[in-house]
Write an enzyme that holds these catalytic residues in place. Sequence first.
Site, short mmCIF file in Angstrom:
data_model
loop_
_atom_site.label_atom_id
_atom_site.label_comp_id
_atom_site.label_asym_id
_atom_site.label_seq_id
_atom_site.Cartn_x
_atom_site.Cartn_y
_atom_site.Cartn_z
N SER A 6 2.47 1.99 4.41
CA SER A 6 1.20 1.32 4.19
C SER A 6 1.43 -0.10 3.70
O SER A 6 2.01 -0.31 2.64
CB SER A 6 0.38 2.09 3.15
N HIS A 31 0.65 1.47 8.80
CA HIS A 31 -0.62 1.97 8.26
C HIS A 31 -1.33 0.80 7.58
O HIS A 31 -0.80 0.13 6.71
CB HIS A 31 -0.38 3.10 7.26
N ASP A 33 -4.75 -0.48 5.64
CA ASP A 33 -5.88 -0.01 4.83
C ASP A 33 -6.94 -1.09 4.70
O ASP A 33 -6.73 -2.11 4.05
CB ASP A 33 -5.38 0.38 3.44
N MET A 35 -10.51 -2.02 3.18
CA MET A 35 -11.44 -1.59 2.11
C MET A 35 -12.52 -2.64 1.90
O MET A 35 -12.22 -3.83 1.90
CB MET A 35 -10.67 -1.44 0.80
N HIS A 64 -6.88 2.45 8.95
CA HIS A 64 -7.66 3.37 8.11
C HIS A 64 -8.85 2.60 7.53
O HIS A 64 -8.66 1.76 6.65
CB HIS A 64 -6.72 3.91 7.02
N MET A 66 -11.83 2.19 5.27
CA MET A 66 -12.53 2.68 4.07
C MET A 66 -13.73 1.76 3.86
O MET A 66 -13.80 1.00 2.89
CB MET A 66 -11.58 2.66 2.87
N MET A 135 -6.82 12.75 2.77
CA MET A 135 -6.52 11.94 1.58
C MET A 135 -5.97 12.86 0.50
O MET A 135 -6.60 13.84 0.13
CB MET A 135 -7.78 11.23 1.06
N ASP A 173 -2.19 11.00 3.34
CA ASP A 173 -2.19 9.64 2.78
C ASP A 173 -2.46 9.67 1.28
O ASP A 173 -3.53 10.11 0.85
CB ASP A 173 -3.29 8.83 3.50
C1 DX5 Z 1 -5.30 4.53 -0.50
C2 DX5 Z 1 -4.76 4.13 0.83
C3 DX5 Z 1 -3.34 4.46 1.03
C4 DX5 Z 1 -2.39 3.79 0.07
C5 DX5 Z 1 -1.27 4.75 -0.16
O1 DX5 Z 1 -6.65 4.32 -0.53
O2 DX5 Z 1 -5.48 4.76 1.86
O3 DX5 Z 1 -2.92 4.25 2.36
O4 DX5 Z 1 -1.88 2.57 0.51
O5 DX5 Z 1 -0.44 4.25 -1.14
P1 DX5 Z 1 0.61 5.17 -1.91
O6 DX5 Z 1 1.55 5.74 -0.89
O7 DX5 Z 1 1.26 4.23 -2.84
O8 DX5 Z 1 -0.16 6.25 -2.62
ZN ZN Z 2 -4.65 4.68 3.94
#
Ligand code: DX5
Ligand code: ZN
Length: 213
Positions: A6, A31, A33, A35, A64, A66, A135, A173
């Site tokens: 990620s 990956h 993320d 947000m 991903h 969010m 998750m 994840d």
């Molecule tokens: C959290 C994200 C993850 C995050 C995981 O909201 O969706 O992808 O980056 O990070 P680690 O592996 O550090 O928990």
């Molecule tokens: Zn993620």
Amino acid sequence: MILAPSLLSANFGNLEKDINMINESQADWFHIDVMDGVFVPNISFGQPVIKFIKKLAKKPLDVHLMIVDPDRYFEDFKNAGADLITVHYEACTHLHRSISSIKQYGMKAGVVLNPHTPISVLEDIIVECDLVLLMSVNPGFGGQSFIENTYNKIKQLKELIIRKNPSCLIEVDGGVSINNYKKLIQAGADALVAGNAVFASENPIDTIAKFKE
Ligand code: DX5
Ligand code: ZN
């Protein structure tokens, strides 16, 4: 096993270096993320950054989302270079329409479940999914600790997948580490996301290699 580091835990001051590291490593996907500060209590980055990542990345982008009402942006994310888009069950009122729309843009489509959302909600959408992302932390931040109930959810999801759509992948994840990845694979996970475990380690390339052993 598919490993998707990620980039949320990468060094944004020198993203190019971390992208090249992943290119050279045994990792399989990037990956990414996204947000929005509404669906989750944090803001990350959007399409311009993903476009930059796409220019350098030699592996698929697993995006991903969010964000609330993600359908508004599928075309933009396609243009930015997404290969796979996952949307949250909790953020989509018309989930079937969202999944169909992602596929119409020529991308793979997946549904994400928060830790509190039961596997049973997937009963009627699983046939449409290329992937389900479970998750194993509450989304919003990297570096949180793994929620143990995830193992049960993987097993339940695997049963549903065998029954209704055997080609669907299971991705996990949040809080994935060198200490729990074997157990996750044994439970039935096909793909693992790792942020902190990779980027906070002394030698990320070696850490990725260990995951892939
Ligand atoms: C959290 C994200 C993850 C995050 C995981 O909201 O969706 O992808 O980056 O990070 P680690 O592996 O550090 O928990
Ligand atoms: Zn993620």
